[in-house]
Design a protein around this motif. Structure first.
Motif, short mmCIF file in Angstrom:
data_model
loop_
_atom_site.label_atom_id
_atom_site.label_comp_id
_atom_site.label_asym_id
_atom_site.label_seq_id
_atom_site.Cartn_x
_atom_site.Cartn_y
_atom_site.Cartn_z
N UNK A 1 0.82 -1.21 0.00
CA UNK A 1 0.00 0.00 0.00
C UNK A 1 0.86 1.26 0.00
N UNK A 2 2.05 1.18 0.62
CA UNK A 2 2.92 2.35 0.70
C UNK A 2 3.85 2.44 -0.50
N UNK A 3 3.92 1.37 -1.26
CA UNK A 3 4.75 1.37 -2.46
C UNK A 3 3.96 1.83 -3.67
N UNK A 4 2.75 1.27 -3.85
CA UNK A 4 1.95 1.61 -5.03
C UNK A 4 1.31 2.98 -4.95
N UNK A 5 1.00 3.44 -3.73
CA UNK A 5 0.47 4.80 -3.50
C UNK A 5 -0.74 5.11 -4.37
N UNK A 6 -1.66 4.17 -4.47
CA UNK A 6 -2.86 4.38 -5.30
C UNK A 6 -3.89 5.25 -4.61
N UNK A 7 -3.79 5.37 -3.27
CA UNK A 7 -4.71 6.23 -2.52
C UNK A 7 -4.05 6.59 -1.19
N UNK A 8 -4.58 7.58 -0.47
CA UNK A 8 -3.99 7.95 0.82
C UNK A 8 -4.01 6.77 1.80
N UNK A 9 -2.96 6.72 2.63
CA UNK A 9 -2.85 5.66 3.64
C UNK A 9 -2.62 6.31 5.01
N UNK A 10 -3.44 5.93 5.97
CA UNK A 10 -3.26 6.37 7.36
C UNK A 10 -2.49 5.28 8.10
N UNK A 11 -1.57 5.70 8.97
CA UNK A 11 -0.79 4.74 9.76
C UNK A 11 -0.96 5.08 11.24
N UNK A 12 -1.35 4.08 12.02
CA UNK A 12 -1.46 4.23 13.48
C UNK A 12 -0.51 3.23 14.13
N UNK A 13 0.11 3.62 15.23
CA UNK A 13 1.00 2.72 15.97
C UNK A 13 0.54 2.67 17.42
N UNK A 14 0.18 1.48 17.88
CA UNK A 14 -0.39 1.38 19.23
C UNK A 14 -0.46 -0.08 19.64
N UNK A 15 -0.32 -0.34 20.94
CA UNK A 15 -0.66 -1.66 21.44
C UNK A 15 -2.17 -1.84 21.30
N UNK A 16 -2.58 -3.03 20.91
CA UNK A 16 -4.00 -3.30 20.69
C UNK A 16 -4.65 -3.68 22.01
N UNK A 17 -5.03 -2.66 22.79
CA UNK A 17 -5.65 -2.89 24.09
C UNK A 17 -6.75 -1.86 24.32
N UNK A 18 -7.68 -2.13 25.24
CA UNK A 18 -8.86 -1.27 25.39
C UNK A 18 -8.54 0.19 25.63
N UNK A 19 -7.47 0.48 26.41
CA UNK A 19 -7.17 1.86 26.76
C UNK A 19 -6.92 2.73 25.53
N UNK A 20 -6.47 2.14 24.44
CA UNK A 20 -6.15 2.91 23.23
C UNK A 20 -7.40 3.24 22.41
N UNK A 21 -8.50 2.58 22.70
CA UNK A 21 -9.79 2.83 22.03
C UNK A 21 -9.64 2.84 20.51
N UNK A 22 -9.01 1.81 19.97
CA UNK A 22 -8.85 1.71 18.53
C UNK A 22 -10.18 1.42 17.83
N UNK A 23 -11.18 0.96 18.59
CA UNK A 23 -12.50 0.76 17.98
C UNK A 23 -13.07 2.09 17.51
N UNK A 24 -12.80 3.16 18.25
CA UNK A 24 -13.24 4.49 17.81
C UNK A 24 -12.52 4.88 16.53
N UNK A 25 -11.24 4.53 16.43
CA UNK A 25 -10.47 4.82 15.22
C UNK A 25 -11.11 4.12 14.01
N UNK A 26 -11.48 2.85 14.19
CA UNK A 26 -12.09 2.12 13.07
C UNK A 26 -13.42 2.74 12.66
N UNK A 27 -14.21 3.17 13.64
CA UNK A 27 -15.51 3.78 13.31
C UNK A 27 -15.32 5.12 12.59
N UNK A 28 -14.33 5.87 13.03
CA UNK A 28 -14.02 7.14 12.35
C UNK A 28 -13.52 6.88 10.93
N UNK A 29 -12.68 5.85 10.81
CA UNK A 29 -12.15 5.50 9.48
C UNK A 29 -13.29 5.08 8.55
#
Length: 329
Positions: free
Chosen positions: A254-282
């Motif tokens: 995805x970062x090589x072909x660059x056919x569309x914008x790519x968002x990158x997040x870095x985080x431990x996958x645990x409840x405190x990070x609330x990545x479910x909100x990130x997915x809903x926003x995405x």
């Protein structure tokens, strides 16, 4: 970041080499090389750059970060608290004495409900083996100007060490998580005991550092620690080597072909990070335009996040890429 912690520790840049120029950085292990582990390494590097002697205290020397620190500077010394140089036969007695001191402190400072803390500590110490004697022996032998601990177990062990042996060294504990959320999303007896233990032990620290205002507020609410006793010091981010790391080659399509914008997040996958909100926003953004999301990191929420991505019909545009040693590229 380093200047902020120097302020908390009561230190300025040393003029000459002595025990007053020595700082200990204590974390159980850096094997996973995640957020707090990286912060511990960055602190050691930053203090060594300012000509401090740094003792990097661990209970396990596994992981590439240890070798990186060894090669980084001769000012950094790796000390394994589980090495034979420390007399570990004393550890059970020191743990028992720490509990006894807490119980005596409770009886001299009512109310009775504070007895919950020693009993919780007894339960924790049946499963956890903090190196209390090794820590106190290190401080006695090396007399550093300050010891900074990171994460819950090292924070607890460091303050228990002060319970059983007087220390002139300044002890600074660094809290990297919201205890209330951690408390709600765990079945671990150790984590559920944390608020009780922190209430009993935090007053023994010379300074309590929170990595954000939110973590500081949570500490005030959960353990009743006054805001004036908490210093907010954000995690270090920018280091000179980040530029060179960002220029390293990448192999993600995805970062090589660059056919569309790519968002990158870095985080431990645990409840405190609330990545479910990130997915809903995405998912909302994805309705408006073509875009993709790469999440770097591992953790217990992986399956739940994958399931949510399926429910939101965005699974094809999301990649849970796992842990990456160099996210800057």
């Amino acid at each position: 970041m380093i200047d902020s912690v120097s302020k908390v520790s009561g230190e300025s840049k040393p003029a000459s080499s002595s025990s007053a120029d020595r700082i200990g950085v204590y974390i159980s292990t850096v094997e996973s090389a995640r957020g707090a582990e990286q912060v511990a390494a960055l602190l050691a590097q930053g203090f060594s750059d300012k000509e401090y002697k740094v003792d990097f205290l661990v209970e396990d020397e596994a992981g590439w970060l240890i070798e990186h620190l060894r090669q980084y500077s001769s000012n950094i010394r790796i000390i394994n608290l589980n090495e034979p140089g420390f007399n570990h036969s004393f550890e059970p007695w020191f743990r028992f004495y720490a509990v006894l001191r807490l119980i005596l402190g409770v009886f001299s400072n009512w109310p009775y409900r504070r007895l919950l803390c020693p009993w919780r500590l007894v339960r924790v110490l049946r499963h956890k083996k903090p190196p209390i004697f090794a820590l106190s022996s290190y401080v006695k032998a090396n007399r550093p100007s300050a010891v900074i601990s990171l994460l819950n177990m090292p924070n607890t062990a460091l303050l228990l060490a002060r319970c059983v042996r007087g220390m002139d060294t300044r002890l600074i504990i660094s809290v990297h998580n919201t205890l209330s959320v951690s408390f709600e999303h765990t079945s671990s007896k150790w984590k559920r005991s944390l608020p009780f233990l922190m209430r009993c032990l935090c007053h023994r620290a010379d300074a309590v550092v929170a990595v954000s205002a939110g973590v500081a507020d949570d500490l005030q609410n959960v353990i009743g620690l006054p805001g004036s006793n908490i210093e907010v010091v954000h995690n270090p981010v920018i280091r000179p080597e980040i530029v060179s790391l960002s220029e390293e080659a990448i192999d993600h399509p995805w970062l090589i072909e660059k056919s569309c914008p790519v968002l990158v997040a870095a985080s431990k996958l645990k409840p405190q990070k609330d990545l479910q909100m990130l997915l809903r926003a995405f998912a909302l953004v994805r309705q408006k335009q073509e875009v993709r999301l790469i999440i770097l990191g591992e953790g217990p929420e992986r399956e739940a996040l994958q399931q949510l991505a399926d429910e939101l019909a965005i699974a094809e545009d999301i990649d849970l890429a796992g842990f990456v040693q160099n996210p800057f590229a």
